[in-house]
Write a protein that holds these residues in place. Structure first.
Motif, PDB file in Angstrom:
ATOM      1  N   ASP A  84       0.896  -1.134  -0.055  1.00  0.00           N
ATOM      2  CA  ASP A  84      -0.048  -0.102   0.013  1.00  0.00           C
ATOM      3  C   ASP A  84       0.843   1.279   0.003  1.00  0.00           C
ATOM      4  O   ASP A  84       0.706   2.071  -0.827  1.00  0.00           O
ATOM      5  CB  ASP A  84      -0.959   0.076   1.175  1.00  0.00           C
ATOM      6  N   VAL A  85       1.917   1.234   0.706  1.00  0.00           N
ATOM      7  CA  VAL A  85       2.726   2.393   0.833  1.00  0.00           C
ATOM      8  C   VAL A  85       3.469   2.564  -0.297  1.00  0.00           C
ATOM      9  O   VAL A  85       3.610   3.610  -1.127  1.00  0.00           O
ATOM     10  CB  VAL A  85       3.743   2.281   2.032  1.00  0.00           C
ATOM     11  N   LEU A  86       3.988   1.561  -0.958  1.00  0.00           N
ATOM     12  CA  LEU A  86       4.876   1.481  -2.163  1.00  0.00           C
ATOM     13  C   LEU A  86       4.089   2.091  -3.431  1.00  0.00           C
ATOM     14  O   LEU A  86       4.359   2.743  -4.117  1.00  0.00           O
ATOM     15  CB  LEU A  86       5.378   0.176  -2.549  1.00  0.00           C
ATOM     16  N   GLU A 135       4.741   7.848   6.462  1.00  0.00           N
ATOM     17  CA  GLU A 135       5.760   7.072   5.382  1.00  0.00           C
ATOM     18  C   GLU A 135       5.444   7.438   4.138  1.00  0.00           C
ATOM     19  O   GLU A 135       6.426   7.420   3.352  1.00  0.00           O
ATOM     20  CB  GLU A 135       5.683   5.734   6.058  1.00  0.00           C
ATOM     21  N   VAL A 136       4.282   7.749   3.696  1.00  0.00           N
ATOM     22  CA  VAL A 136       4.102   7.923   2.376  1.00  0.00           C
ATOM     23  C   VAL A 136       4.631   9.416   2.227  1.00  0.00           C
ATOM     24  O   VAL A 136       5.060   9.664   0.876  1.00  0.00           O
ATOM     25  CB  VAL A 136       2.723   7.792   1.721  1.00  0.00           C
ATOM     26  N   CYS A 137       4.201  10.344   2.905  1.00  0.00           N
ATOM     27  CA  CYS A 137       4.554  11.750   2.748  1.00  0.00           C
ATOM     28  C   CYS A 137       6.153  11.858   2.889  1.00  0.00           C
ATOM     29  O   CYS A 137       6.817  12.481   2.001  1.00  0.00           O
ATOM     30  CB  CYS A 137       4.203  12.443   3.890  1.00  0.00           C
ATOM     31  N   GLU A 138       6.693  11.006   3.470  1.00  0.00           N
ATOM     32  CA  GLU A 138       8.376  11.156   3.706  1.00  0.00           C
ATOM     33  C   GLU A 138       8.702  10.522   2.352  1.00  0.00           C
ATOM     34  O   GLU A 138       9.823  11.167   2.015  1.00  0.00           O
ATOM     35  CB  GLU A 138       8.759  10.269   4.927  1.00  0.00           C
ATOM     36  N   ILE A 139       8.603   9.508   1.696  1.00  0.00           N
ATOM     37  CA  ILE A 139       8.996   8.683   0.566  1.00  0.00           C
ATOM     38  C   ILE A 139       8.785  10.196  -0.574  1.00  0.00           C
ATOM     39  O   ILE A 139       9.552  10.157  -1.499  1.00  0.00           O
ATOM     40  CB  ILE A 139       8.222   7.761   0.278  1.00  0.00           C
ATOM     41  N   ILE A 140       7.503  10.757  -0.788  1.00  0.00           N
ATOM     42  CA  ILE A 140       7.450  11.600  -1.678  1.00  0.00           C
ATOM     43  C   ILE A 140       8.408  12.836  -1.526  1.00  0.00           C
ATOM     44  O   ILE A 140       9.078  13.148  -2.523  1.00  0.00           O
ATOM     45  CB  ILE A 140       6.013  12.181  -1.788  1.00  0.00           C
TER      46      ILE A 140
END
Length: 183
Positions: A84-86, A135-140
């Motif tokens: 989901d995160v990926l 964790e999604v925001c950090e990846i972006i």
């Protein structure tokens, strides 16, 4: 008049996101930034002002590379990749290009926002505003080599290298080797 995006038709990979709130957030962010975009057609959004190839095709390639890497890592290293995160981060890593770039004749240039903020900032901000997981925001925010720091999660590292592989292998060889000397 610009047509609204059918985000699910454009990115069928969204349906693989199990968390309904996360899936809806990805769609809402694409719709919101598309509404603000100076482009009239999604097909006109480039990978970058220097790389006129399709932004959407780049998004698909990065996500496909990332999912393939996740499969390999799970199979050979026994780790678990949060799909989901990926997928969410993969679909949103470059969404800010919709408002960072603008048509400039036959190519594209940077908008005021694109000149003011680092790449990924506006996408991460939109993700945070829509309540997506940190964790999604950090990846972006950290997916680009121009980011202040390297991604910390496995999913972030996978996307970082998938993104770079697509851009560098196909469009612009920017890598160089450095000899590391150990004592």
């Amino acid at each position: 008049m610009k047509q609204p995006l059918d985000v699910v038709a454009l990115f069928p990979e969204i349906s693989a996101i199990v968390d309904e709130q996360l899936r809806d957030g990805v769609v809402a962010i694409w719709e919101e930034l598309w509404a603000e975009s100076p482009f009239e057609s999604i097909d006109d959004v480039p990978t970058s002002p220097e790389i006129p190839a399709s932004h959407v095709r780049h998004c698909h390639a990065v996500l496909a590379l990332a999912l393939a890497a996740a499969d390999v890592f799970e199979r050979f290293h026994g780790v678990t990749v949060n799909r989901d995160v990926l997928i969410a981060a993969g679909l949103l890593q470059d969404v800010s290009k919709l408002v960072e770039y603008e048509p400039n004749g036959a190519s594209a240039g940077y908008t005021d926002a694109g000149r003011c903020y680092p790449h990924g900032f506006l996408g991460a901000h939109a993700a945070l505003t829509h309540g997506l997981p940190p964790e999604v925001c950090e990846i972006i925010l950290s997916h680009s080599p121009t980011a202040a720091r390297f991604p910390t999660s496995l999913e972030g590292k996978i996307l970082y290298y998938a993104d770079q592989l697509d851009v560098i292998a196909i469009f612009a060889d920017r890598w160089y080797k450095m000899l590391l000397v150990t004592k």
